[in-house]
Design a protein around this motif. Structure first.
Motif, PDB file in Angstrom:
ATOM      1  N   ALA A 182      -3.354  15.708  -8.051  1.00  0.00           N
ATOM      2  CA  ALA A 182      -3.864  14.340  -8.143  1.00  0.00           C
ATOM      3  C   ALA A 182      -3.037  13.392  -7.277  1.00  0.00           C
ATOM      4  CB  ALA A 182      -3.858  13.876  -9.597  1.00  0.00           C
ATOM      5  N   ASP A 183      -1.715  13.602  -7.258  1.00  0.00           N
ATOM      6  CA  ASP A 183      -0.849  12.786  -6.410  1.00  0.00           C
ATOM      7  C   ASP A 183      -1.223  12.958  -4.943  1.00  0.00           C
ATOM      8  OD1 ASP A 183       0.676  11.973  -8.617  1.00  0.00           O
ATOM      9  OD2 ASP A 183       2.119  13.608  -8.361  1.00  0.00           O
ATOM     10  N   TRP A 238       5.009  14.689   0.369  1.00  0.00           N
ATOM     11  CA  TRP A 238       3.610  14.858   0.785  1.00  0.00           C
ATOM     12  C   TRP A 238       3.539  15.694   2.062  1.00  0.00           C
ATOM     13  CZ3 TRP A 238       0.982  13.482   5.224  1.00  0.00           C
ATOM     14  CH2 TRP A 238      -0.407  13.600   5.172  1.00  0.00           C
ATOM     15  N   ALA A 288       0.683   1.933  -4.192  1.00  0.00           N
ATOM     16  CA  ALA A 288       0.202   3.211  -4.738  1.00  0.00           C
ATOM     17  C   ALA A 288       1.273   4.286  -4.598  1.00  0.00           C
ATOM     18  CB  ALA A 288      -1.070   3.632  -4.011  1.00  0.00           C
ATOM     19  N   GLU A 343      -4.010  13.981  -3.646  1.00  0.00           N
ATOM     20  CA  GLU A 343      -5.332  13.411  -3.373  1.00  0.00           C
ATOM     21  C   GLU A 343      -5.250  11.893  -3.224  1.00  0.00           C
ATOM     22  OE1 GLU A 343      -9.870  13.326  -5.266  1.00  0.00           O
ATOM     23  OE2 GLU A 343      -8.243  14.360  -6.319  1.00  0.00           O
ATOM     24  N   ALA A 344      -4.490  11.241  -4.117  1.00  0.00           N
ATOM     25  CA  ALA A 344      -4.359   9.782  -4.057  1.00  0.00           C
ATOM     26  C   ALA A 344      -3.672   9.343  -2.768  1.00  0.00           C
ATOM     27  CB  ALA A 344      -3.583   9.282  -5.277  1.00  0.00           C
ATOM     28  N   LEU A 345      -2.649  10.061  -2.371  1.00  0.00           N
ATOM     29  CA  LEU A 345      -1.938   9.718  -1.146  1.00  0.00           C
ATOM     30  C   LEU A 345      -2.814   9.958   0.081  1.00  0.00           C
ATOM     31  CD1 LEU A 345       1.501  11.276  -2.093  1.00  0.00           C
ATOM     32  CD2 LEU A 345       1.053   8.832  -1.770  1.00  0.00           C
ATOM     33  N   ASP A 353       3.867   3.626  -7.236  1.00  0.00           N
ATOM     34  CA  ASP A 353       3.428   4.044  -8.577  1.00  0.00           C
ATOM     35  C   ASP A 353       3.673   5.542  -8.783  1.00  0.00           C
ATOM     36  OD1 ASP A 353       2.621   1.491  -9.172  1.00  0.00           O
ATOM     37  OD2 ASP A 353       0.486   1.847  -8.743  1.00  0.00           O
ATOM     38  N   ILE A 354       3.359   6.343  -7.761  1.00  0.00           N
ATOM     39  CA  ILE A 354       3.600   7.790  -7.855  1.00  0.00           C
ATOM     40  C   ILE A 354       5.093   8.068  -7.937  1.00  0.00           C
ATOM     41  CG2 ILE A 354       3.398   9.981  -6.594  1.00  0.00           C
ATOM     42  CD1 ILE A 354       0.699   8.929  -5.540  1.00  0.00           C
ATOM     43  N   ALA A 393      -5.880   9.619   0.344  1.00  0.00           N
ATOM     44  CA  ALA A 393      -6.988   8.663   0.423  1.00  0.00           C
ATOM     45  C   ALA A 393      -6.559   7.313   0.997  1.00  0.00           C
ATOM     46  CB  ALA A 393      -7.595   8.457  -0.964  1.00  0.00           C
ATOM     47  N   LEU A 394      -5.273   7.094   1.194  1.00  0.00           N
ATOM     48  CA  LEU A 394      -4.792   5.803   1.699  1.00  0.00           C
ATOM     49  C   LEU A 394      -5.138   5.641   3.174  1.00  0.00           C
ATOM     50  CD1 LEU A 394      -1.250   5.661   0.023  1.00  0.00           C
ATOM     51  CD2 LEU A 394      -3.391   4.620  -0.769  1.00  0.00           C
ATOM     52  N   LYS A 439       6.386   7.410 -11.377  1.00  0.00           N
ATOM     53  CA  LYS A 439       5.964   8.458 -12.319  1.00  0.00           C
ATOM     54  C   LYS A 439       6.899   9.658 -12.268  1.00  0.00           C
ATOM     55  CE  LYS A 439       2.311  10.853 -11.272  1.00  0.00           C
ATOM     56  NZ  LYS A 439       0.888  11.233 -11.021  1.00  0.00           N
TER      57      LYS A 439
END
Length: 327
Positions: free
Chosen positions: A299-300, A265, A246, A302-304, A249-250, A306-307, A253
């Protein structure tokens, strides 16, 4: 020019350089490349250098003295005391936060560093047998003596931080913090922010896991201490490697590297956050500095956030309590 942040009224680079790996823990080091890495860091505007007396049992401080000859005034220099090495192995064998030990430790560090003061001096681990008030009182005396510029703590609990700050102002708290190590967010981070204490995350790259540079134990040197950590064992390691996809992927991008995403982050967590990624190579140093230019989207982030990695974080010397006896 690299962004600046503040510690006790002094400007420091928003990204520091952790020097531990140049002397211990992560396999063989190259003295020449280490010296060139420090030189390159200063050239690029990184002026916050972090070491400790336990790193290589004094080797790292002597290395920095060599690197900083004629340049001491260019840096904000931090070192630490309080971890006692085993005389045979050199590995940590306990903690000593007694005033007597602290007074002797600073003199030994200043001699190795070939300087008359350090800008920030951490108690590397709270000594569970010594009230934190006594340890910090001794550190405050060193400020008055001109041997240190400010007092810091490392891997301390919120309660210990409050007790310490009641005795003498605490300038910085160093603890592990990364996308994969979030435990300090519950109590330690809010306490530091309430008290105006800078946050200095070590291992912001998850000890290399977040970079994807060592995806199996077979990739690590035989003397690499990560072989002992839960997150690098068997099923945990496999699960965590899958999670790093994940991050990759970021990174893809943004046309960046996973390590840069991990650093970005942390930088995004607040202006009081000053990560100190460690490296012993110029290539990775430059890559880490470039992370300062990476802006992650909501969004990035938030995704990070959540890991959730497999396996517990084990702080260095996790068997030493993060609280001390009452005064």
């Amino acid at each position: 020019m690299i962004e600046k942040r503040m510690i006790v009224g002094q400007e420091v680079s928003a990204l520091g350089l952790g020097c531990m790996g140049m002397s211990t823990a992560y396999g063989e080091a190259d003295r020449g490349e280490s010296l060139r890495t420090i030189d390159r860091a200063l050239e690029l505007g990184v002026n916050f250098l972090d070491t400790a007396d336990i790193y290589g049992v004094g080797h790292n401080e002597r290395l920095l003295a060599e690197a900083l000859k004629g340049r001491r005034d260019e840096v904000f220099l931090a070192t630490k005391c309080g971890i006692v090495p085993n005389p045979q192995s050199g590995f940590p064998s306990g903690a000593d936060g007694s005033p007597e030990y602290i007074r002797g430790a600073i003199d030994r560090s200043l001699q190795r560093l070939e300087t008359d003061h350090v800008d920030l001096y951490y108690l590397h681990r709270p000594d569970p047998q010594v009230p934190i008030e006594e340890s910090v009182g001794a550190l405050g005396e060193l400020v008055a003596a001109g041997k240190i510029g400010a007092v810091g703590l490392s891997e301390a609990s919120a309660d210990t931080i409050r007790r310490a700050a009641a005795v003498y102002p605490i300038a910085a708290l160093q603890s592990e913090w990364s996308v994969f190590s979030r435990d300090i967010e519950a109590q330690v981070v809010p306490t530091c922010r309430e008290l105006g204490i800078a946050l200095v995350p070590y291992s912001p790259l998850g000890r290399g896991m977040l970079t994807g540079s060592a995806e199996a134990l077979t990739d690590l040197a035989a003397n690499d201490f990560r072989r002992t950590l839960p997150r690098w064992q068997a099923e945990n390691l496999d699960a965590n490697i899958r999670l790093t996809a994940a991050i990759r992927d970021i990174a893809d991008k943004h046309d960046a590297q996973p390590a840069q995403v991990a650093i970005a982050w942390l930088i995004a967590q607040g202006d009081d956050v000053i990560p100190i990624p460690g490296t012993k190579r110029r290539t990775y140093l430059e890559q880490n500095i470039d992370a300062m230019n990476l802006v992650l989207s909501a969004a990035d982030l938030e995704a990070l956030g959540a890991l959730v990695p497999a396996g517990d974080r084990v702080p260095d010397m996790g068997w030493v309590m993060r609280d001390t006896v009452a005064r």
